[in-house]
Scaffold this motif. Structure first.
Motif, PDB file in Angstrom:
ATOM      1  N   GLU A 211     -18.101 -38.563  20.502  1.00 67.45           N
ATOM      2  CA  GLU A 211     -18.416 -37.129  20.629  1.00 67.45           C
ATOM      3  C   GLU A 211     -19.930 -36.918  20.743  1.00 67.45           C
ATOM      4  O   GLU A 211     -20.386 -36.048  21.490  1.00 67.45           O
ATOM      5  CB  GLU A 211     -17.850 -36.347  19.449  1.00 67.45           C
ATOM      6  CG  GLU A 211     -16.356 -36.162  19.505  1.00 67.45           C
ATOM      7  CD  GLU A 211     -15.907 -35.289  20.654  1.00 67.45           C
ATOM      8  OE1 GLU A 211     -16.600 -34.315  21.007  1.00 67.45           O
ATOM      9  OE2 GLU A 211     -14.849 -35.576  21.220  1.00 67.45           O
TER      10      GLU A 211
ATOM     11  N   THR B  82     -20.844 -37.808  24.201  1.00 69.02           N
ATOM     12  CA  THR B  82     -20.386 -36.734  25.090  1.00 69.02           C
ATOM     13  C   THR B  82     -21.343 -35.563  25.056  1.00 69.02           C
ATOM     14  O   THR B  82     -21.662 -34.971  26.101  1.00 69.02           O
ATOM     15  CB  THR B  82     -18.966 -36.275  24.674  1.00 69.02           C
ATOM     16  OG1 THR B  82     -18.085 -37.381  24.770  1.00 69.02           O
ATOM     17  CG2 THR B  82     -18.477 -35.143  25.552  1.00 69.02           C
ATOM     18  N   MET B  83     -21.811 -35.230  23.865  1.00 69.64           N
ATOM     19  CA  MET B  83     -22.732 -34.108  23.727  1.00 69.64           C
ATOM     20  C   MET B  83     -24.031 -34.376  24.496  1.00 69.64           C
ATOM     21  O   MET B  83     -24.548 -33.495  25.193  1.00 69.64           O
ATOM     22  CB  MET B  83     -23.032 -33.867  22.237  1.00 69.64           C
ATOM     23  CG  MET B  83     -23.796 -32.602  21.970  1.00 69.64           C
ATOM     24  SD  MET B  83     -23.849 -32.168  20.222  1.00 69.64           S
ATOM     25  CE  MET B  83     -24.524 -33.606  19.470  1.00 69.64           C
TER      26      MET B  83
ATOM     27  N   VAL C 233     -23.170 -34.138  28.289  1.00 63.30           N
ATOM     28  CA  VAL C 233     -22.980 -32.741  28.710  1.00 63.30           C
ATOM     29  C   VAL C 233     -24.330 -32.042  28.829  1.00 63.30           C
ATOM     30  O   VAL C 233     -24.574 -31.283  29.770  1.00 63.30           O
ATOM     31  CB  VAL C 233     -22.042 -31.987  27.740  1.00 63.30           C
ATOM     32  CG1 VAL C 233     -22.101 -30.494  27.962  1.00 63.30           C
ATOM     33  CG2 VAL C 233     -20.623 -32.486  27.891  1.00 63.30           C
ATOM     34  N   TYR C 234     -25.226 -32.325  27.892  1.00 57.28           N
ATOM     35  CA  TYR C 234     -26.544 -31.694  27.968  1.00 57.28           C
ATOM     36  C   TYR C 234     -27.258 -32.116  29.252  1.00 57.28           C
ATOM     37  O   TYR C 234     -27.856 -31.286  29.940  1.00 57.28           O
ATOM     38  CB  TYR C 234     -27.405 -32.057  26.754  1.00 57.28           C
ATOM     39  CG  TYR C 234     -28.800 -31.544  26.916  1.00 57.28           C
ATOM     40  CD1 TYR C 234     -29.082 -30.201  26.672  1.00 57.28           C
ATOM     41  CD2 TYR C 234     -29.821 -32.355  27.374  1.00 57.28           C
ATOM     42  CE1 TYR C 234     -30.360 -29.699  26.869  1.00 57.28           C
ATOM     43  CE2 TYR C 234     -31.095 -31.863  27.567  1.00 57.28           C
ATOM     44  CZ  TYR C 234     -31.361 -30.537  27.314  1.00 57.28           C
ATOM     45  OH  TYR C 234     -32.612 -30.051  27.515  1.00 57.28           O
TER      46      TYR C 234
ATOM     47  N   PRO D 119     -23.734 -27.552  24.373  1.00 53.89           N
ATOM     48  CA  PRO D 119     -22.556 -26.765  24.020  1.00 53.89           C
ATOM     49  C   PRO D 119     -22.375 -26.699  22.504  1.00 53.89           C
ATOM     50  O   PRO D 119     -22.507 -27.701  21.820  1.00 53.89           O
ATOM     51  CB  PRO D 119     -21.405 -27.517  24.684  1.00 53.89           C
ATOM     52  CG  PRO D 119     -21.903 -28.888  24.910  1.00 53.89           C
ATOM     53  CD  PRO D 119     -23.395 -28.810  25.014  1.00 53.89           C
TER      54      PRO D 119
ATOM     55  N   LYS E  61     -19.625 -26.015  20.842  1.00 55.83           N
ATOM     56  CA  LYS E  61     -18.328 -26.461  20.326  1.00 55.83           C
ATOM     57  C   LYS E  61     -18.299 -27.952  19.989  1.00 55.83           C
ATOM     58  O   LYS E  61     -17.606 -28.346  19.056  1.00 55.83           O
ATOM     59  CB  LYS E  61     -17.216 -26.118  21.318  1.00 55.83           C
ATOM     60  CG  LYS E  61     -16.920 -24.629  21.395  1.00 55.83           C
ATOM     61  CD  LYS E  61     -15.685 -24.331  22.193  1.00 55.83           C
ATOM     62  CE  LYS E  61     -15.966 -24.368  23.654  1.00 55.83           C
ATOM     63  NZ  LYS E  61     -14.840 -23.926  24.479  1.00 55.83           N
ATOM     64  N   ILE E  62     -19.028 -28.771  20.698  1.00 50.37           N
ATOM     65  CA  ILE E  62     -18.978 -30.215  20.448  1.00 50.37           C
ATOM     66  C   ILE E  62     -19.465 -30.570  19.042  1.00 50.37           C
ATOM     67  O   ILE E  62     -18.796 -31.331  18.342  1.00 50.37           O
ATOM     68  CB  ILE E  62     -19.720 -30.999  21.547  1.00 50.37           C
ATOM     69  CG1 ILE E  62     -18.953 -30.858  22.861  1.00 50.37           C
ATOM     70  CG2 ILE E  62     -19.844 -32.475  21.167  1.00 50.37           C
ATOM     71  CD1 ILE E  62     -19.600 -31.532  24.043  1.00 50.37           C
TER      72      ILE E  62
ATOM     73  N   TYR F  38     -16.658 -29.855  16.755  1.00 49.21           N
ATOM     74  CA  TYR F  38     -15.618 -30.878  16.772  1.00 49.21           C
ATOM     75  C   TYR F  38     -16.044 -32.068  15.916  1.00 49.21           C
ATOM     76  O   TYR F  38     -15.244 -32.636  15.174  1.00 49.21           O
ATOM     77  CB  TYR F  38     -15.344 -31.372  18.197  1.00 49.21           C
ATOM     78  CG  TYR F  38     -14.817 -30.344  19.162  1.00 49.21           C
ATOM     79  CD1 TYR F  38     -13.882 -29.391  18.762  1.00 49.21           C
ATOM     80  CD2 TYR F  38     -15.239 -30.315  20.474  1.00 49.21           C
ATOM     81  CE1 TYR F  38     -13.389 -28.453  19.654  1.00 49.21           C
ATOM     82  CE2 TYR F  38     -14.755 -29.384  21.383  1.00 49.21           C
ATOM     83  CZ  TYR F  38     -13.838 -28.454  20.953  1.00 49.21           C
ATOM     84  OH  TYR F  38     -13.356 -27.535  21.841  1.00 49.21           O
ATOM     85  N   ILE F  39     -17.311 -32.453  16.052  1.00 47.56           N
ATOM     86  CA  ILE F  39     -17.836 -33.572  15.266  1.00 47.56           C
ATOM     87  C   ILE F  39     -17.731 -33.258  13.778  1.00 47.56           C
ATOM     88  O   ILE F  39     -17.351 -34.119  12.973  1.00 47.56           O
ATOM     89  CB  ILE F  39     -19.290 -33.883  15.678  1.00 47.56           C
ATOM     90  CG1 ILE F  39     -19.340 -34.425  17.112  1.00 47.56           C
ATOM     91  CG2 ILE F  39     -19.923 -34.887  14.709  1.00 47.56           C
ATOM     92  CD1 ILE F  39     -20.731 -34.542  17.692  1.00 47.56           C
TER      93      ILE F  39
END
Length: 134
Positions: free
Chosen positions: A58, A61-62, A65-66, A73, A75-76, A79-80
């Motif tokens: 995650e 992923t963050m 995505v950045y 984001p 939301k990530i 989630y973490i």
């Protein structure tokens, strides 16, 4: 003159941010390697190990995505946080009092509800923006 200083500060902060994100990504990849090495050494994979690997993925992923969107984001990290709280709960549940378990479960629920609210607010804002473009 004032605009040039502001631009230099913005550029400097942008470079610092990029360096920080690269450090986070490299550190996360190293942590993944260390965790996988521990699993091989132990000849055992626990749910806790899998949840930790999921947290590392995650984080990667963050960062990705950045770099794709230029935006971090919200939301990530949430989630973490949910996975981290679940891992904490799974690891030490036997040592917790009932109130602590209830508190952690409530925190997970509140974060989950916050994710749902953020999701629907983003959809409402997107639909309003689409309507104004027409």
């Amino acid at each position: 003159m004032k605009d040039k200083i502001k631009q230099l500060i913005c550029d400097g902060l942008s470079i610092a941010q990029d360096i920080g994100l690269v450090i986070v990504a490299i550190s996360t990849i190293i942590a993944i390697g260390i965790e996988i090495d521990l699993m091989f050494d132990n000849n055992f994979v626990s749910l806790s190990d899998l949840l930790l690997l999921f947290i590392y993925l995650e984080v990667l992923t963050m960062v990705a995505v950045y770099y794709r969107s230029g935006e971090l984001p919200i939301k990530i990290p949430m989630y973490i946080a949910i996975v981290a709280l679940a891992r904490y709960l799974i690891l030490d549940m036997k040592n917790f009092e009932t109130w602590r378990i209830l508190g952690i479960a409530t925190a997970i629920l509140v974060i989950g509800l916050a994710i749902i609210v953020i999701h629907y607010c983003q959809e409402i804002m997107t639909s309003k923006t689409d309507k104004t473009k027409l």
